[in-house]
Scaffold this motif. Structure first.
Motif, short mmCIF file in Angstrom:
data_model
loop_
_atom_site.label_atom_id
_atom_site.label_comp_id
_atom_site.label_asym_id
_atom_site.label_seq_id
_atom_site.Cartn_x
_atom_site.Cartn_y
_atom_site.Cartn_z
N ILE A 75 -0.62 3.16 -10.66
CA ILE A 75 -0.94 1.93 -9.92
C ILE A 75 -0.47 0.71 -10.72
N GLY A 76 -0.69 0.76 -12.01
CA GLY A 76 -0.37 -0.38 -12.86
C GLY A 76 1.11 -0.68 -12.97
N TYR A 77 1.96 0.35 -12.91
CA TYR A 77 3.40 0.08 -13.01
C TYR A 77 4.10 0.08 -11.65
N SER A 78 3.35 0.02 -10.57
CA SER A 78 3.94 0.00 -9.22
C SER A 78 4.61 -1.32 -8.89
N ASP A 79 4.37 -2.35 -9.72
CA ASP A 79 4.93 -3.69 -9.50
C ASP A 79 4.41 -4.30 -8.20
N CYS A 80 3.14 -4.04 -7.90
CA CYS A 80 2.50 -4.60 -6.72
C CYS A 80 1.30 -5.46 -7.14
N VAL A 81 0.81 -6.23 -6.20
CA VAL A 81 -0.35 -7.09 -6.47
C VAL A 81 -1.60 -6.23 -6.60
N ILE A 82 -2.27 -6.32 -7.73
CA ILE A 82 -3.54 -5.61 -7.93
C ILE A 82 -4.48 -6.50 -8.75
N ASN A 83 -5.75 -6.18 -8.69
CA ASN A 83 -6.75 -6.75 -9.58
C ASN A 83 -7.24 -5.61 -10.46
N PRO A 84 -6.93 -5.62 -11.75
CA PRO A 84 -7.32 -4.49 -12.61
C PRO A 84 -8.82 -4.23 -12.68
N GLN A 85 -9.63 -5.17 -12.17
CA GLN A 85 -11.09 -5.04 -12.27
C GLN A 85 -11.74 -4.50 -10.99
N THR A 86 -10.96 -4.21 -9.96
CA THR A 86 -11.59 -3.89 -8.66
C THR A 86 -11.05 -2.59 -8.04
N ILE A 87 -10.63 -1.64 -8.85
CA ILE A 87 -9.97 -0.45 -8.32
C ILE A 87 -10.96 0.71 -8.18
N ASP A 88 -10.96 1.34 -7.01
CA ASP A 88 -11.71 2.57 -6.77
C ASP A 88 -10.73 3.74 -6.66
N ALA A 133 0.84 -1.20 0.00
CA ALA A 133 0.00 0.00 0.00
C ALA A 133 0.87 1.25 0.00
N GLY A 134 1.92 1.24 0.84
CA GLY A 134 2.83 2.38 0.88
C GLY A 134 3.57 2.57 -0.42
N LYS A 135 3.97 1.45 -1.03
CA LYS A 135 4.69 1.53 -2.30
C LYS A 135 3.81 2.09 -3.40
N ILE A 136 2.56 1.67 -3.45
CA ILE A 136 1.65 2.18 -4.47
C ILE A 136 1.38 3.66 -4.25
N ALA A 137 1.16 4.05 -2.99
CA ALA A 137 0.91 5.45 -2.68
C ALA A 137 2.08 6.32 -3.12
N LYS A 138 3.30 5.85 -2.85
CA LYS A 138 4.47 6.64 -3.23
C LYS A 138 4.67 6.66 -4.74
N THR A 139 4.33 5.58 -5.42
CA THR A 139 4.41 5.57 -6.87
C THR A 139 3.48 6.60 -7.48
N ILE A 140 2.27 6.68 -6.95
CA ILE A 140 1.31 7.67 -7.46
C ILE A 140 1.80 9.08 -7.24
N VAL A 141 2.20 9.37 -6.00
CA VAL A 141 2.58 10.75 -5.67
C VAL A 141 3.90 11.13 -6.33
N ASP A 148 -6.07 19.47 -13.00
CA ASP A 148 -6.70 18.61 -14.01
C ASP A 148 -7.10 17.29 -13.35
N ALA A 149 -8.38 16.97 -13.36
CA ALA A 149 -8.90 15.75 -12.72
C ALA A 149 -8.64 14.53 -13.60
N ASN A 150 -7.40 14.32 -13.95
CA ASN A 150 -7.03 13.25 -14.88
C ASN A 150 -6.70 11.98 -14.10
N TRP A 151 -7.75 11.23 -13.70
CA TRP A 151 -7.53 10.04 -12.89
C TRP A 151 -6.86 8.92 -13.67
N GLY A 152 -6.82 9.02 -15.00
CA GLY A 152 -6.13 8.02 -15.81
C GLY A 152 -4.65 7.95 -15.47
N ARG A 153 -4.07 9.08 -15.09
CA ARG A 153 -2.66 9.08 -14.71
C ARG A 153 -2.45 8.35 -13.38
#
Length: 410
Positions: A332-345, A301-309, A322-327
């Protein structure tokens, strides 16, 4: 007069508090000529040998003062009594002369305070690759007037910072009042594991060096190592904690019934300083806070948060409101962490932009207005992959960042 603002039932923030509000600690700061006008040399002194702990940059190129400070900690088994700091010159990549100069700084401080040389830590921050003008340092140490007031010290450690960063919290352990104070500098070249950041924390708690080191290492991972301004990790930086033991509590360790309260207070102190550093990023206009829940682990979680920021695209979007949530989802996708691409809020402030990876119709003007008026832009992400949570802090990326760093040496 010192007033207290309640944080919880057991921890209070001391308004306008600093490291000298802690029993046993005094400071000084002066201008010795490393910078044009502002204070550039400072010292922290403890009245007694203090338990000490440190964390240091992971850059493989490390400045001479770091080697000297780590040697002091080794030779004293984690006991320090003073820290001498200069700004305006990093004393990094300066060869044998730089190392000898750092040793001389340690000796000068020891003589000033009438303590053993090995009881002194030294550190520097500023331009890399230039030798220290030691005659100015010598005269500056002579000028230092050690007092109970910390303002000159907090100014003396700054480089491109726009304001000083200080905090002090108070708690009760074994019915004894304990304080933890902190001061930091950092504005650019911030991407810890550590970066161009200096942090100094004092406490009057009774605690042995090894327990203090364990507490600091854990707290650093959750605070100072969760900030980023520009992705650069520097050569110099460190966080040092010194504990005078003058509060008189029973010795703290993981078995102590109030160990968690001490760690909570230490975390609050470090997190407050970390957020101040992120907010004061070079050219920054906004603090960005990323909160991640539902990750596989707290670490992820910390790694993903830091990747985003840390994403330049997210940072520039924040600057442009700019409310560009695509960025955000891209990071999140290149954070190299476990994610499910179908369940992200994803939410930006109070506005939900993505639910279970499905875009939600939003009013871009409303989100832009939020980003414009909020002092802190909060991005929330729920991955729905586990129970891990984490935070990270950074700032937007503006035109002024380029201007400031293009002219750093001129």
């Amino acid at each position: 007069m010192i007033t207290k603002q309640p944080i919880s039932s057991k921890i209070h923030m001391i308004e306008n508090g600093n490291i000298a509000d802690v029993k046993g600690f005094r400071t000084a700061g002066t201008h010795c000529g490393l910078k044009r006008k502002r204070p550039d040399l400072g010292i922290i002194v403890c009245d007694v040998p203090a338990s000490a702990a440190g964390v240091f940059t992971l850059n493989k190129i490390q400045a001479a003062p770091l080697y000297v400070t780590k040697e002091s900690l080794r030779r004293t088994n984690g006991k320090l009594q003073a820290v001498l700091v200069n700004s305006g010159n990093a004393n990094a990549c300066t060869g044998q002369k730089g190392y000898d100069d750092a040793l001389e700084m340690r000796k000068l401080a020891a003589q000033k305070c009438n303590i053993p040389e090995q009881a002194v830590a030294v550190t520097s921050t500023g331009v890399i690759g230039e030798h220290l003008p030691m005659e100015k340092i010598r005269l500056g140490v002579e000028k230092l007037q050690i007092t109970d007031e910390a303002k000159l010290f907090s100014k003396a450690i700054l480089t491109t910072d726009t304001y000083t960063k200080e905090v002090c919290v108070e708690l009760t352990i074994n019915n004894k009042v304990v304080r933890i104070g902190g001061v930091a500098k950092g504005s650019g070249m911030i991407h810890p594991n550590m970066a161009t950041m200096l942090g100094f924390i004092t406490t009057d708690a009774v605690i042995e060096p090894d327990q203090l080191q364990g507490a600091l290492s854990k707290v650093t991972d959750e605070t100072f190592n969760r900030i980023t301004v520009d992705g650069d990790t520097s050569t110099n930086d460190m966080v040092l904690v010194m504990a005078s033991g003058l509060a008189g509590n029973d010795t703290l360790n993981p078995q102590h019934q109030e160990w968690s309260i001490f760690n909570e207070a230490l975390t609050l102190c470090a997190k407050t300083l970390a957020k101040m550093i992120a907010r004061d990023g070079e050219g920054a206009t906004k603090l960005i806070e990323v909160q991640v829940t539902g990750a596989a682990t707290n670490e992820e979680a910390g790694k993903i948060a830091k990747t985003i920021v840390g994403s330049d695209l997210v940072k520039t979007a924040a600057y442009g409101r700019d409310a560009n949530w695509g960025r955000i989802i891209c990071a999140i996708g290149y954070s190299d962490c476990v994610i499910n691409p179908q369940t992200i809020d994803i939410a930006i402030g109070p506005y939900q932009t993505l639910i279970q990876s499905e875009p939600k119709e939003v009013n871009d003007d409303e989100i832009s207005a939020y980003m414009d008026t909020a002092d802190t832009i909060v991005i929330q992400v729920n991955l729905h992959c586990g129970s891990g949570t984490g935070e990270a802090w950074g700032c937007d990326l503006s035109y002024d960042y380029v201007r400031i760093n293009a002219g750093y040496r001129t």
